[in-house]
Design an enzyme around this catalytic site. Structure first.
Site, PDB file in Angstrom:
ATOM      1  N   ARG A   1       0.836  -1.199   0.000  1.00 39.01           N
ATOM      2  CA  ARG A   1       0.000   0.000   0.000  1.00 39.01           C
ATOM      3  C   ARG A   1       0.873   1.253   0.000  1.00 39.01           C
ATOM      4  NH1 ARG A   1      -1.783   0.160   5.540  1.00 39.01           N
ATOM      5  NH2 ARG A   1      -3.493  -1.234   5.027  1.00 39.01           N
TER       6      ARG A   1
ATOM      7  N   ASN B   1      -6.201   1.890   7.903  1.00 39.16           N
ATOM      8  CA  ASN B   1      -5.935   2.137   9.318  1.00 39.16           C
ATOM      9  C   ASN B   1      -5.651   0.790   9.988  1.00 39.16           C
ATOM     10  OD1 ASN B   1      -5.844   3.095  11.920  1.00 39.16           O
ATOM     11  ND2 ASN B   1      -7.679   4.362  11.721  1.00 39.16           N
ATOM     12  N   ASP B   2      -4.401   0.352   9.933  1.00 35.07           N
ATOM     13  CA  ASP B   2      -4.043  -1.013  10.330  1.00 35.07           C
ATOM     14  C   ASP B   2      -4.550  -1.430  11.708  1.00 35.07           C
ATOM     15  OD1 ASP B   2      -2.207  -2.050   8.069  1.00 35.07           O
ATOM     16  OD2 ASP B   2      -1.410  -0.066   8.479  1.00 35.07           O
ATOM     17  N   PRO B   3      -4.449  -0.579  12.757  1.00 36.18           N
ATOM     18  CA  PRO B   3      -4.899  -1.050  14.076  1.00 36.18           C
ATOM     19  C   PRO B   3      -6.423  -1.142  14.232  1.00 36.18           C
ATOM     20  CG  PRO B   3      -3.303   0.756  14.278  1.00 36.18           C
ATOM     21  CD  PRO B   3      -3.768   0.724  12.859  1.00 36.18           C
TER      22      PRO B   3
END
Length: 785
Positions: free
Chosen positions: A347, A472-474
């Site tokens: 990404r 937003n990975d988390p």
């Protein structure tokens, strides 16, 4: 202006106080060899891959901070006093100090006890090495008898083992001084060689850290420097270093230069050839001039002159410089990212191309094709890959049954479309590229499969399944059902449907184009029906089907991404987009920038996931996330609100942080990933500088949207959205082999709107400038109104 200032004429940031709140660093790199250096010469080096080709050690989060580095010691042999020209690691009070971070180089100068010193560090364009050039001048009235000591601590190549497997790794390294050169390698010779050379007369050397530093000492007071003589040690196992001592005798007013070369080579003769080439100052000066010429050429592709000189400095120099660094190293390695875990992000790398495609399109082409090799036949992609091996993978937190990130593969479509708009290179779509799991297909087919994967992974609300996470990975929204859905990805999906539909027409695939338009229309209607919350769009549905980012939530009521992307993706009507961005201003705006969400989560929420494990106001739990500020600015430009867009841009602009350096703490010449939100006691303090997607998106924000000069498939669109106070501005833009000097006048003090367009004194009926591709300069006169 407590710590430094911009020298715009020399394209340098000048640090005048060495005790900066955090190490203020620079990347010295030629895209293969990379040396990170702080304003006090701390830092480390690697070749291609910081995980498996680490050259110098660095101790993260250490006390004292920023150790070790590229250290030089000057010792007065008559008095026994010694000091560091770079302040660290011997932090004696210098008479003068100045660090100039430039484009690809750092120059630190100082004076102490009548001796002036200047140390210049840089990486040549075509060599896998770095140069330290030290010049000493006697400014006193009596002769100076000095000894210069150098010090570099080698990493044992594999950075992860060097930190985690000491019982084994410290038995395999070798360092020896041979024929004037320190060579460092593994005993089995599997690594090739690191080498270190000093052009001065070498009267002593050390290859063992234990010998040079001595017991119960540190880099601040090495035993060898203390006593004035190296031990001539080798290193068989243990902690290898490169240290040399050079005598320097200076009459009053006399100066002398010593050149140090640190690099890597497959074989010793290759290293010796590099050394022979660069042992003379004239040769080093020539390489330094070449470096300057390279950066002048790179930056000349886009320059701007506006009433805001800080904006000009940022867009014409520092933002572009940071974009090149993020293009080279993604989020892989910094003073905060250790370089042993995450690799280069799929990404991230796709988005990083957006900031440099105007300057190095040929390298962007290669990067796109390399990235595409990380896609599977079903259309999803690896989340990370490693540049040395080309291997891809997923992070250790990937969900066992959902080993995909719902947005990753979609960014490939945007990067390809932007590349083709910039270059006109439709031929790239026919390039044959392998899939991870066998067989191959054209790049065009890869793009289609990316869309098909999203179409095939819809959830119960007929929105894209979140997978492990989205951008937003988390925000992992875990649960037993693996049923969480992302509204943000639905918006991104809508955007890439429109983009690929347009590209299909250019590529003569009209049926595909019609299909994607039909899907986009259905997606738009569905998202507006199911995700509109009254004043903004919700962010997602969790594993149990409950909305996230809704007015009905007690915390995390509003997330910024689905508001800005409502406009960017064209999901929202203008009326709804204005409602969204007005809500952003009401709930997320602060004096230092826009927060990611509000209010923060005050306790850990298992249904939200890792995001809520962060302290309120830090990282993704309601910090000021710089990247999303760029998207908000683009949204405001789309809405024609130039004053608001400019205000947001100014708030997170690095030069603006120069005035509040004691609050911001990080470097005021590059963007940081995040700043503490208003719920945190360190409100405004920046973290994780340099390697952030903010760089490329803020470059697009400034050039494509505020200045409004955007590549199209058949030309260059001019569509500014500026603050009304700007009476005019000028941009020089290279595009497809021609140079465009775009002069924009704003006599009516409007934010948006074009009244008249003239190219080479001829009136155009459109604001899309032709793609001349003729190697000539064309003068464009625009009147806003």
């Amino acid at each position: 202006m407590k710590y430094g200032y911009f020298d715009d004429a020399r394209k340098e940031y000048v640090i005048t106080n060495p005790a900066t709140p955090t190490p203020w660093i620079n990347y010295l790199s030629n895209s293969e060899y990379c040396a990170m250096i702080s304003n006090t010469a701390g830092g480390y080096s690697f070749h291609i891959d910081p995980k498996d080709r680490r050259i110098l050690r660095y101790r993260y989060n250490n006390l004292p901070p920023d150790r070790p580095g590229r250290y030089l010691y000057v010792r007065d042999n008559k008095t026994g006093k010694y000091w560091s020209p770079t302040w660290q690691p011997v932090p004696k009070k210098l008479s003068t100090y100045e660090c100039r971070h430039g484009l690809g180089y750092t120059r630190i100068s100082s004076s102490y006890d009548g001796v002036e010193a200047e140390a210049t560090y840089f990486v040549p364009l075509d060599e896998n090495l770095e140069i330290w050039m030290l010049t000493l001048k006697n400014a006193a009235s009596q002769e100076k008898e000095l000894t210069v000591f150098s010090y570099a601590e080698f990493c044992l190549w594999h950075a992860d083992r060097d930190q985690n497997d000491l019982q084994s790794i410290q038995g395999v390294g070798v360092a020896k001084y041979e024929e004037g050169v320190v060579f460092h390698h593994f005993f089995d010779l599997s690594t090739g060689y690191a080498f270190f050379f000093s052009s001065g007369k070498v009267t002593g050397y050390d290859c063992s850290r234990e010998e040079f530093i001595g017991p119960y000492r540190s880099e601040s007071n090495p035993l060898a420097v203390d006593r004035g003589q190296c031990f001539d040690s080798g290193s068989l196992g243990g902690n290898p270093i490169a240290a040399t001592s050079n005598p320097v005798r200076l009459s009053p007013g006399q100066a002398e230069t010593i050149i140090f070369v640190l690099g890597v080579a497959k074989e010793k003769p290759e290293a010796k050839k590099c050394i022979q080439k660069l042992r003379q100052k004239s040769a080093v000066d020539k390489e330094f001039r070449r470096l300057g010429e390279y950066w002048d050429t790179f930056l000349a592709k886009f320059t701007v002159d506006t009433p805001d000189k800080e904006f000009d400095s940022l867009v014409s120099v520092w933002n572009q410089y940071q974009c090149r660094t993020t293009f080279d190293w993604s989020r892989y390695v910094s003073f905060y990212e250790t370089g042993i875990g995450r690799g280069m992000g799929f990404r991230d790398c796709n988005q990083d191309t957006l900031g440099v495609v105007h300057a190095i399109p040929e390298r962007v082409r290669r990067r796109i094709l390399d990235l595409t090799k990380n896609q599977f036949k079903d259309g999803h992609a690896y989340h990370i890959y490693y540049p040395l091996t080309g291997e891809g993978g997923f992070p250790n937190y990937a969900k066992e049954k959902m080993r995909f990130f719902s947005d990753d593969h979609l960014w490939l479509i945007l990067s390809v479309c932007e590349y083709i708009k910039e270059t006109g290179d439709l031929a790239i779509l026919s390039e044959n590229v392998n899939f991870v799991d066998g067989s191959s297909a054209s790049l065009y087919e890869h793009l289609k499969r990316a869309l098909d994967f999203t179409l095939g992974t819809m959830g119960s609300h007929d929105l894209p399944l979140l997978g492990t996470a989205d951008w937003n990975d988390p925000l992992s929204l875990p649960g037993p059902n693996d049923a969480a859905e992302s509204v943000f990805v639905a918006m991104l999906f809508h955007k890439v449907l429109l983009e690929l539909s347009e590209l299909c027409k250019e590529h003569s695939h009209d049926e595909d184009s019609k299909r994607y338009v039909t899907i986009a229309e259905k997606t738009k209607a569905h998202v507006n029906e199911i995700a509109w919350d009254g004043n903004w769009y919700i962010r997602a549905f969790d594993d149990s089907g409950n909305p996230v980012g809704s007015s009905k939530c007690t915390e995390g009521k509003i997330y910024i991404n689905t508001q800005s992307w409502a406009a960017i993706s064209e999901i929202a009507t203008k009326e709804r987009a204005i409602q969204c961005m007005d809500s952003v201003r009401e709930y997320l705006d602060t004096e230092y920038g826009l927060m990611l969400l509000a209010p923060p989560y005050s306790t850990f929420r298992p249904d939200i996931g890792a995001l809520s494990s962060y302290v309120p106001g830090l990282k993704e739990n309601a910090s000021i996330w710089s990247h999303v500020n760029a998207w908000a600015i683009i949204a405001e430009c789309i809405l024609g609100r130039g004053d608001q867009a400019y205000e947001y841009h100014k708030k997170i602009s690095p030069p603006a942080k120069n005035r509040i350096a004691e609050i911001h703490r990080a470097e005021p010449y590059v963007y940081a990933q995040t700043m503490a939100g208003k719920s945190h006691p360190d409100f405004g303090a920046a973290r994780q500088s340099w390697l952030t997607g903010t760089a490329s998106w803020m470059m697009k924000t400034a050039t494509n949207w505020i200045l409004g000069i955007r590549p199209q498939y058949h030309g260059l669109l001019v569509d500014p959205c500026i603050p009304k106070i700007w009476p005019k501005f000028t941009v020089t833009r290279h595009f497809r082999g021609a140079s465009y000097e775009v002069k924009v006048e704003n006599p009516h003090r409007v934010s948006k709107g074009i009244e008249d367009v003239r190219v080479d004194n001829r009136r155009l009926e459109t604001s899309v400038l032709p793609a001349f591709a003729d190697g000539k300069k064309h003068v464009v006169a625009i009147t806003m109104g």
